[in-house]
Motif scaffolding. Structure first.
Motif, mmCIF file in Angstrom:
data_model
loop_
_atom_site.group_PDB
_atom_site.id
_atom_site.type_symbol
_atom_site.label_atom_id
_atom_site.label_comp_id
_atom_site.label_asym_id
_atom_site.label_seq_id
_atom_site.Cartn_x
_atom_site.Cartn_y
_atom_site.Cartn_z
ATOM 1 N N SER A 1 3.056 -6.976 -3.282
ATOM 2 C CA SER A 1 2.317 -7.394 -4.453
ATOM 3 C C SER A 1 2.648 -6.330 -5.493
ATOM 4 N N LYS B 1 0.238 -4.134 -7.770
ATOM 5 C CA LYS B 1 -0.426 -2.895 -7.382
ATOM 6 C C LYS B 1 0.433 -1.696 -7.804
ATOM 7 N N PHE C 1 0.821 -1.214 0.000
ATOM 8 C CA PHE C 1 0.000 0.000 0.000
ATOM 9 C C PHE C 1 0.856 1.265 0.000
ATOM 10 N N VAL D 1 0.601 -9.253 -12.930
ATOM 11 C CA VAL D 1 0.543 -9.810 -11.567
ATOM 12 C C VAL D 1 1.969 -10.173 -11.185
ATOM 13 N N MET E 1 7.826 -7.289 1.743
ATOM 14 C CA MET E 1 7.106 -8.036 0.714
ATOM 15 C C MET E 1 6.226 -7.081 -0.094
HETATM 16 C C1 LIG Z 1 -2.904 -7.812 -3.700
HETATM 17 C C2 LIG Z 1 -2.231 -7.899 -2.387
HETATM 18 C C3 LIG Z 1 -1.542 -9.053 -1.998
HETATM 19 C C4 LIG Z 1 -1.504 -10.296 -2.862
HETATM 20 O O1 LIG Z 1 -0.764 -10.085 -4.021
HETATM 21 P P1 LIG Z 1 -1.038 -10.849 -5.415
HETATM 22 O O2 LIG Z 1 -0.092 -10.189 -6.345
HETATM 23 O O3 LIG Z 1 -2.479 -10.658 -5.756
HETATM 24 O O4 LIG Z 1 -0.715 -12.276 -5.157
HETATM 25 C C5 LIG Z 1 -0.913 -9.046 -0.775
HETATM 26 N N1 LIG Z 1 -0.956 -7.973 0.037
HETATM 27 C C6 LIG Z 1 -1.612 -6.853 -0.295
HETATM 28 C C7 LIG Z 1 -1.618 -5.698 0.638
HETATM 29 C C8 LIG Z 1 -2.274 -6.773 -1.516
HETATM 30 O O5 LIG Z 1 -2.947 -5.666 -1.828
#
Ligand SMILES: *Cc1c(COP(=O)(O)O)cnc(C)c1O
Length: 392
Positions: free
Chosen positions: A207, A210, A188, A219, A205
């Motif tokens: 994702s 986003k 975020f 992805v 970590m």
């Molecule tokens: C989307 C998301 C994930 C998972 O990630 P993917 O790429 O969909 O596997 C984990 N943590 C947060 C905060 C996310 O928004």
């Protein structure tokens, strides 16, 4: 393990500013052609001059030049010595969890991403890992939860979907006292707004689906750490378990990252304006945005973040039916899951992103609406919300 080894030649951009590193770190011009943009190397295998004599790449699961550029770039942005790219955010988290054993205890925030909760509680739980959920924005609760030996603390901040702020520095100190590894999901905030390793976390970590990717067209996942031994183990697992991203996906994330600083500035500005509109709107109950001085995490957010991000959540005074109706009425905000890209999205967490946690400790208010505020013209975004929230 191409991903885990320290860069052979020190990055000439290591001491440069964030936006400069986003565009240049780990991305030298291609020595064979002079190409300014990192080539997408699709080759699954690499020629060897003699047995074991090669240029650092043997087989693309173990290491790939496009992936290496991404790994070095995002590691640099997180202030990490090592970076590893994965096929998704959950694939990245799964690799962090692979060494958990029966009897281990994991502490998780009570509003963690639903998929994070599902991975830990439903996949690692049945293997004998104890998953404890607590409100990590309450340091007394953190201390109480850590009074028993704990293997790992997994936290995100701002949290999803109500944007609570967790104090990374304080939680890391408490976790380390009880011997736990601290994993921060920085999806975020992004490294532009928040640097968890500098605040004491062990692993970051992402994702990259986003904000890192930023355009809703890929992805991906990412891990960063400055602990050499841990990086070596994670790189071993990356190769051994094999959930690596393809070269084209790596290129898309790398391309997205180049504009991360500029995009985050605009996300923050637009989200602040949206939060201001929602506060005091007659149809709106509570507004959750860490940039609001009334937000309980505002002081910590001001201390540990450069800006307050692009996510805003709020409740509809009239409840679930009003929320479900409103999310279907916008014209520019698209009704969709996911977040963190240039276009604005709106969703109903109770029935969409957080449906899988219904009935659990992570269940969300059914009147809640979550916005991922994009980088469109802010006047258009505000007009769209005005229209969707107007009485009818
Ligand atoms: C989307 C998301 C994930 C998972 O990630 P993917 O790429 O969909 O596997 C984990 N943590 C947060 C905060 C996310 O928004």
């Amino acid at each position: 393990m191409a991903g885990a080894e320290s860069p052979a030649t020190p990055d000439p951009f290591a001491d440069k500013g964030f936006a400069t590193r986003a565009i240049h770190a780990g991305q030298p011009h291609d020595p064979t052609s002079g190409a300014v943009v990192t080539p997408i190397v699709l080759s699954s295998t690499f020629a060897q001059e003699a047995v074991g004599v090669h240029r650092g790449f043997e087989y693309s699961r173990s290491g790939n030049p496009t992936r290496q550029a991404l790994e070095r770039c995002v590691a640099s942005l997180e202030g990490a010595r090592h970076g590893l790219a994965f096929a998704s955010g959950l694939a990245a988290l799964d690799v962090v969890c692979r060494d958990l054993a029966p009897g281990d205890r994991v502490l998780l925030s009570n509003d963690a991403y639903g998929g994070t909760y599902r991975l830990l509680a439903r996949i690692y739980g049945p293997l004998g890992v104890e998953v404890v959920v607590a409100d990590l924005s309450d340091l007394t609760a953190v201390e109480a939860a850590l009074s028993r030996p704990t293997t790992m603390v997994v936290l995100e901040t701002p949290t999803n979907p109500v944007l609570r702020i967790l104090d990374i520095e304080a939680i890391s100190a408490l976790a380390h006292r009880s011997g736990a590894t601290v994993v921060v999901d920085n999806t975020f905030a992004t490294p532009y707004l928040q640097q968890p390793l500098a605040l004491g976390a062990d692993v970051v970590m992402h994702s990259s689906t986003k904000y890192l990717g930023g355009h809703s067209d890929v992805v991906g996942g990412f891990l960063a750490t400055s602990d050499d031994a841990r990086a070596e183990r994670l790189a071993y697992l990356q190769n051994a378990a094999g959930a690596v991203p393809g070269p084209f996906d790596c290129y898309l994330v790398l391309r997205g990252v180049k504009t991360l600083a500029a995009r985050m500035e605009q996300h923050c500005r637009n989200a602040a304006a949206v939060a201001d509109l929602l506060v005091g709107h007659p149809a709106v109950g509570e507004v959750f945005y860490p940039g609001l001085p009334s937000h309980p995490g505002h002081a910590v957010a001001t201390r540990q973040m450069r800006g307050f991000g692009g996510m805003v959540s709020f409740t509809m005074r009239e409840g679930e039916a009003a929320a479900v109706a409103a999310v279907a009425r916008t014209g520019i905000f698209t009704l969709a899951e996911s977040l963190g890209a240039v276009e604005s999205l709106i969703e109903h967490p109770g029935r969409m992103t957080h449906a899988s946690v219904a009935g659990s400790a992570l269940e969300v208010n059914p009147a809640l609406i979550r916005l991922s505020v994009g980088i469109e013209d802010v006047a258009d975004l505000l007009a769209d919300l005005h229209m969707a929230l107007a009485p009818r």
